[in-house]
Design an enzyme around this catalytic site. Structure first.
Site, short mmCIF file in Angstrom:
data_model
loop_
_atom_site.label_atom_id
_atom_site.label_comp_id
_atom_site.label_asym_id
_atom_site.label_seq_id
_atom_site.Cartn_x
_atom_site.Cartn_y
_atom_site.Cartn_z
N GLU A 28 4.72 -34.03 -44.68
CA GLU A 28 3.40 -33.48 -44.01
C GLU A 28 3.79 -33.27 -42.42
O GLU A 28 3.25 -32.49 -41.90
CB GLU A 28 2.13 -34.33 -44.45
N ASP A 44 5.04 -38.86 -46.55
CA ASP A 44 5.88 -39.32 -45.50
C ASP A 44 5.66 -40.06 -44.43
O ASP A 44 4.55 -40.25 -43.88
CB ASP A 44 6.46 -37.81 -45.03
#
Length: 397
Positions: free
Chosen positions: A137, A79
């Site tokens: 994350e 991400d």
């Protein structure tokens, strides 16, 4: 004979291409739909892998090795962050307000490269290697927690490892440490409720700004007067908002901050220590308050024997001149969720260099990578996949 170092160098162009594509098309946590689709498509080009989607925005590749052995989990996060990129290179983010400003594009490229190299010679691989391309994350509750709690990803996993590129380390440097490595990034949200009034007559009001200022000052005493000097605790107020104009005392003040530690017991005590300060200051000035304390990711505590093996792997893979013992950091990481289920260790690979202008701090709008670090990452994860072993408990002593 072609060595893994040679193969990693031969993959350089592909590693860079993967990383730059991902950098151009960043997506924030729990929204990595195009990212996951791209990763899945690239993995399906590699013979010998079983590719699945444990969640809507994560991808899992499994390689069955030709030798008996343990089940190893390798992890890369995928991400990006809600940051507007200030870099001007031709592969800068094409999604306004979203940027890979923490190296996750590099992590993903490294694990893709590792998957390719492992699949070329599966007969050399012991046991099973699971490669998880993990979503979210950067945003709580975190993709790792979802994968651990809601999927079968960790069933039968014997050991887990992963890496983080670090712009503050020279490109190609590897850093590992046993024990406490990253802190728990908890969050506080505080609303102080006073009584508004005219700025010319503060005696008729209860000024939440003045109360809030006292709270900020006194929260520093939590660390200096309630925690041992040998224990690490950070309490930082990072947001303070109140008022609308110069001559009006507002009714409320809003504060936010972060609380970080490596120590689970100190983490448990922190909310009570903080509320004691908030309550005392507010009562002294006649104000009320609402305090919310959110526990974030757990502290990341590396398993000693895994860290020791990774150090030996690094010394042989990159050489002593490119290794250093890592220092603990107050940054947080949801990799800690995996360590609740299996032994493992997280390590750093340096990505900073003047030549690539890549020494900017993480989460900065100018952040970038020295792409030579991608090869180092591949070599380390490939070596870990071949060499990490689980100690035989019957042989102890």
């Amino acid at each position: 004979m072609t060595t893994i170092q040679d193969r990693a160098q031969e993959l350089r162009e592909q590693l860079v291409a993967w990383r730059r594509h991902l950098h151009q098309h960043p997506e924030v946590g729990f929204h990595e739909h195009e990212t996951a689709a791209y990763i899945e498509a690239e993995l399906k080009k590699i013979p010998g892998l079983t590719v699945t989607r444990p969640t809507a925005t994560s991808v899992l590749a499994v390689l069955k090795g030709g030798k008996p052995g343990r089940t190893l989990l390798l992890r890369a996060d995928i991400d990006a962050l809600p940051i507007h990129e200030e870099n001007t290179f031709d592969f800068a983010s094409q999604n306004p307000g979203v940027m890979h400003a923490c190296g996750h594009d590099g992590h993903t490229a490294i694990l893709l490269g590792t998957a390719r190299l492992l699949a070329e010679n599966p007969g050399e691989v012991p046991g099973e290697v699971r490669m998880i391309f993990q979503h979210a994350e950067e945003i709580g509750p975190g993709g790792a927690e979802e994968l651990v709690m809601e999927t079968s990803l960790m069933d039968g996993v014997d050991v887990v490892t992963g890496l983080h590129l670090n712009s503050q380390l020279p490109a190609g440097m590897v850093a590992v440490k046993p024990g406490a490595f990253m802190a728990s990034p908890d969050m506080i949200e505080l609303t102080i409720k006073g009584r508004g009034g005219h700025g010319a007559h503060p005696e008729e009001a209860i000024d939440p700004i003045a109360v809030g200022a006292q709270v900020v000052t006194n929260l520093q005493h939590v660390v200096s007067r309630h925690v041992g000097a040998q224990d690490a605790l950070v309490v930082s107020v990072t947001y303070f908002r109140s008022g609308t104009t110069h001559n009006v005392i507002p009714d409320t003040a809003e504060l936010m901050g972060t609380v970080r530690t490596f120590d689970p017991e100190l983490r448990r005590r922190a909310p009570q220590l903080i509320e004691r300060v908030v309550k005392g200051v507010c009562e002294a000035h006649g104000a009320e308050y609402d305090l919310r304390y959110d526990f974030g990711y757990r502290p990341l505590i590396n398993t000693d024997w895994v860290a020791a093996q990774l150090k030996e792997i690094a010394l042989e893979t990159v050489g002593p001149e490119h290794f250093q013992d890592a220092k603990p950091t107050m940054g947080g990481e949801d990799f800690s969720a995996y360590l609740e289920k299996a032994p493992g260790a997280y390590f750093n690979v340096g990505s900073g260099s003047d030549a690539a202008d890549s020494r900017w701090p993480h989460h900065h709008p100018r952040f970038t990578l020295d792409e030579l670090s991608l090869e180092t990452g591949v070599r380390m994860l490939h070596a870990a996949a071949l060499r990490l072993t689980v100690p035989d408990p019957t042989s102890a002593g």
